[in-house]
Enzyme design. Structure first.
Site, PDB file in Angstrom:
ATOM      1  CD  GLU A  57      -3.075  -1.003   0.488  1.00 12.59           C
ATOM      2  OE1 GLU A  57      -3.258   0.077  -0.124  1.00 12.59           O
ATOM      3  OE2 GLU A  57      -3.859  -1.966   0.411  1.00 12.59           O
ATOM      4  CB  CYS A  78      -1.817   7.154   1.022  1.00 12.13           C
ATOM      5  SG  CYS A  78      -3.277   6.454   1.788  1.00 12.13           S
TER       6      CYS A  78
HETATM    7  P1  NAD Z   1       8.203   5.220   4.698  1.00  9.39           P
HETATM    8  O1  NAD Z   1       8.282   4.441   3.432  1.00  9.39           O
HETATM    9  O2  NAD Z   1       9.312   6.132   5.015  1.00  9.39           O
HETATM   10  O3  NAD Z   1       8.066   4.215   5.953  1.00  9.39           O
HETATM   11  C1  NAD Z   1       6.977   3.335   6.073  1.00  9.39           C
HETATM   12  C2  NAD Z   1       7.378   2.137   6.921  1.00  9.39           C
HETATM   13  O4  NAD Z   1       8.320   1.351   6.183  1.00  9.39           O
HETATM   14  C3  NAD Z   1       8.065   2.494   8.234  1.00  9.39           C
HETATM   15  O5  NAD Z   1       7.617   1.624   9.234  1.00  9.39           O
HETATM   16  C4  NAD Z   1       9.542   2.279   7.927  1.00  9.39           C
HETATM   17  O6  NAD Z   1      10.317   1.959   9.051  1.00  9.39           O
HETATM   18  C5  NAD Z   1       9.464   1.084   6.975  1.00  9.39           C
HETATM   19  N1  NAD Z   1      10.601   0.947   6.059  1.00  9.39           N
HETATM   20  C6  NAD Z   1      11.267   1.918   5.414  1.00  9.39           C
HETATM   21  N2  NAD Z   1      12.206   1.388   4.604  1.00  9.39           N
HETATM   22  C7  NAD Z   1      12.110   0.043   4.730  1.00  9.39           C
HETATM   23  C8  NAD Z   1      12.800  -1.052   4.150  1.00  9.39           C
HETATM   24  N3  NAD Z   1      13.787  -0.871   3.275  1.00  9.39           N
HETATM   25  N4  NAD Z   1      12.433  -2.302   4.493  1.00  9.39           N
HETATM   26  C9  NAD Z   1      11.417  -2.504   5.362  1.00  9.39           C
HETATM   27  N5  NAD Z   1      10.732  -1.506   5.958  1.00  9.39           N
HETATM   28  C10 NAD Z   1      11.075  -0.239   5.644  1.00  9.39           C
HETATM   29  O7  NAD Z   1       6.796   5.997   4.654  1.00  9.39           O
HETATM   30  P2  NAD Z   1       6.241   7.100   5.655  1.00  9.39           P
HETATM   31  O8  NAD Z   1       6.979   8.374   5.459  1.00  9.39           O
HETATM   32  O9  NAD Z   1       6.106   6.529   7.011  1.00  9.39           O
HETATM   33  O10 NAD Z   1       4.729   7.262   5.102  1.00  9.39           O
HETATM   34  C11 NAD Z   1       4.395   8.074   4.010  1.00  9.39           C
HETATM   35  C12 NAD Z   1       4.216   7.255   2.756  1.00  9.39           C
HETATM   36  O11 NAD Z   1       3.299   6.181   2.989  1.00  9.39           O
HETATM   37  C13 NAD Z   1       3.604   8.060   1.631  1.00  9.39           C
HETATM   38  O12 NAD Z   1       4.246   7.714   0.431  1.00  9.39           O
HETATM   39  C14 NAD Z   1       2.147   7.613   1.618  1.00  9.39           C
HETATM   40  O13 NAD Z   1       1.497   7.801   0.393  1.00  9.39           O
HETATM   41  C15 NAD Z   1       2.287   6.171   1.970  1.00  9.39           C
HETATM   42  N6  NAD Z   1       1.055   5.620   2.504  1.00  9.39           N
HETATM   43  C16 NAD Z   1       0.326   4.803   1.705  1.00  9.39           C
HETATM   44  C17 NAD Z   1      -0.881   4.296   2.161  1.00  9.39           C
HETATM   45  C18 NAD Z   1      -1.722   3.400   1.285  1.00  9.39           C
HETATM   46  O14 NAD Z   1      -2.616   2.749   1.824  1.00  9.39           O
HETATM   47  N7  NAD Z   1      -1.504   3.339  -0.015  1.00  9.39           N
HETATM   48  C19 NAD Z   1      -1.344   4.597   3.445  1.00  9.39           C
HETATM   49  C20 NAD Z   1      -0.552   5.433   4.245  1.00  9.39           C
HETATM   50  C21 NAD Z   1       0.643   5.943   3.759  1.00  9.39           C
END
Ligand code: NAD
Length: 525
Positions: A275, A309
């Site tokens: 997601e 998102c």
């Molecule tokens: P992010 O990608 O920085 O982090 C999200 C999660 O992923 C965190 O828990 C982080 O620790 C983990 N993570 C990061 N790199 C990783 C890796 N290499 N391996 C495993 N885990 C890893 O995102 P964010 O800044 O927390 O959130 C914002 C983003 O999330 C935006 O792009 C938003 O659109 C998206 N988002 C999407 C949805 C959806 O349902 N499509 C919902 C909410 C947020």
């Protein structure tokens, strides 16, 4: 911009909330449901509120050894949990829903204070958790497969769904608790056990959820390991992605993260539910009810300070109404109350941190270099109540869809105005002309336009709305998007199927052994 004055006795309100939810000054690195644990001498992370910069509490960060402990416990718990009848698992989820009802106000406040979304949205997020519990309870009596007619006499065929095992949930900061519950409550009724790695930016709400769950687990004398929490950063997420003991990893976050997780899970032929980022547009045609459209646009663009998102990032407006829409937006934006998210009058809270502010400023600078015309906003607010430096004024920029910055998701309140002419097909082409495919919507009272938008050559997004904005989905529908958004679906409809393994069964209740396709294979004896 109108600025709200903060008069709430906030320190007291927040202290009470932390106390009620069991959040300590320093919180352990992991929980297996009942017990909390963590290695001695691990790193501790302080969590500050983006609202006022105050230290809320600290968390210990889990080590690889901690993670290992949790996985072992989860493996054991799965052996017990999968044997409990699904409606009985549903009963546990029903009780979790009720506990969330009891703690809604407190948890909603903590979501608001830790993440920065306004209280109304914090409460809405907890309501979403309650709603998914209710949904999952009903689902626990319906985890159904099809039955088929066999081509062979006295044979019966059907399919059934069995629990998968451990489901890993990696969540993003902007929906610190709802996304976990969408996954965890469905996974739980499906017979799976869950390991949750929340965002390292918002771990305290996760700690609070774990305390809420614990009450239900204790009251029902359930074993350790059904609902697990591991506090960590990308490294722990990466351990989960590469772990063959975790058949399904559900990851919510940026497309950059999703590509890494998807690759790691794919390399071991596991299942991933991704997601990821969106770049959502609202089309306003010349037949739109503009008053309705404007309300949806403003909520979509500035709600959660542009950190959903599904936030509205692009507004594709027919040339005949373009000036009118622009003028109205330029009147509305200056009156938006920006301030402390727990203050009742606030509509726009802060960005999550100073990095997000920098990304917001950089994006505005870059888009102007490409030819974008900044109409309003883009400032970082100053003064005593904004001293932390996370409050910005939402921006509106006239731009072209093909600009590099317009093609990217900047996780901040920037709304790009894009003009189109001719018929709705041109607007749909612009709407689809980005890499992401999460949410989309059209405002029009013309059936030919709205049906074109919903048709097989219409919007290419996972969510396509008519006369409703891009954000604020209900849990009853499957949630997710196409293309760079990752293709996953969670929450309602039949999204539960991904949390189970599918099995086709053929039963022979005759005394002959006919082969399928009429194949003859007679053994001579
Ligand atoms: P992010 O990608 O920085 O982090 C999200 C999660 O992923 C965190 O828990 C982080 O620790 C983990 N993570 C990061 N790199 C990783 C890796 N290499 N391996 C495993 N885990 C890893 O995102 P964010 O800044 O927390 O959130 C914002 C983003 O999330 C935006 O792009 C938003 O659109 C998206 N988002 C999407 C949805 C959806 O349902 N499509 C919902 C909410 C947020």
């Amino acid at each position: 911009m109108k600025q709200t004055i903060d008069e709430l006795p906030l320190t007291k309100a927040v202290t009470d909330v932390l106390h009620q939810l069991g959040v300590k000054d320093i919180n352990p690195a992991y929980s297996t449901g009942l017990a909390w644990g963590g290695q001695e001498g691990c790193t501790t992370k302080e969590i500050y509120s983006p609202a006022d910069g105050n230290l809320i509490a600290s968390v210990n960060m889990a080590t690889a050894e901690d993670y290992e402990q949790v996985v072992k416990q989860a493996e054991e718990a799965f052996k017990v949990w999968r044997k409990m009848p699904a409606p009985k698992r549903g009963e546990i989820v029903r009780q979790i829903g009720n506990k969330l009802r009891e703690h809604k106000e407190a948890l909603g406040k903590l979501v608001s204070y830790e993440m920065g979304k306004i209280l109304q949205e914090g409460l809405g997020e907890v309501q979403e958790m309650i709603d998914i519990c209710d949904f999952a309870v009903g689902l626990s009596r319906q985890l159904h497969g099809y039955t088929m007619h066999s081509e062979r006499p006295q044979h019966r065929m059907y399919e059934q769904y069995h629990p998968l095992g451990i489901v890993g949930v990696i969540s993003a900061f902007n929906f610190p608790v709802a996304v976990w519950s969408w996954n965890a409550m469905l996974a739980a009724v499906c017979g799976d056990v869950v390991i949750w790695k929340p965002s390292e930016k918002t771990p305290l709400t996760a700690v609070a959820c774990q305390h809420i769950l614990r009450e239900v687990l204790t009251e029902n004398e359930l074993p350790e390991g059904i609902f697990n929490l591991v506090i960590g950063d990308a490294e722990i997420g990466s351990l989960m992605a590469n772990d063959t003991r975790i058949p399904l990893v559900s990851a919510t976050g940026s497309t950059r993260m999703g590509k890494k997780v998807g690759e790691a899970v794919g390399a071991r032929l596991g299942k991933s539910l991704l997601e990821l980022g969106g770049n959502n547009a609202i089309i306003i045609t010349e037949h739109a009810d503009l008053e309705m459209a404007l309300r949806a646009v403003v909520f979509g663009a500035v709600g959660t300070c542009g950190q959903r998102c599904t936030s509205t990032r692009r507004l594709i407006i027919h040339e005949n109404v373009y000036e009118q829409v622009k003028e109205r937006l330029l009147k509305i934006y200056p009156s938006l109350p920006i301030g402390h998210p727990l203050s009742n009058t606030t509509l726009v809270g802060p960005l999550i941190d100073k990095d997000a502010v920098k990304a917001f400023q950089n994006a505005l600078e870059a888009v102007q270099q490409e030819g974008g015309n900044l109409l309003i906003g883009g400032e970082v607010l100053e003064g005593e109540q904004y001293a932390i430096g996370t409050y910005v004024t939402p921006a509106i920029v006239e731009a072209e869809n093909h600009y590099h910055m317009v093609q990217e998701e900047t996780f901040a309140p920037i709304l790009y105005l894009i003009k189109y002419s001719g018929d709705v097909e041109n607007a749909i082409e612009l709407q689809n002309g980005v890499k992401q495919g999460l949410s989309s919507s059209i405002f029009s009272t013309n059936l030919l336009e709205t049906e074109a938008f919903l048709s097989h050559w219409g919007s290419d997004c996972g969510i396509a709305n008519v006369n409703i904005g891009t954000s604020g989905a209900e849990i009853g529908g499957a949630f997710g998007g196409e293309k760079d958004t990752g293709g996953g679906r969670e929450s309602g409809s039949d999204a539960w199927r991904v949390y189970m393994r599918r099995q086709t069964n053929t039963i022979n209740y005759g005394r002959e052994l006919p082969l399928a396709q009429g194949i003859k294979f007679d053994i001579m004896d």
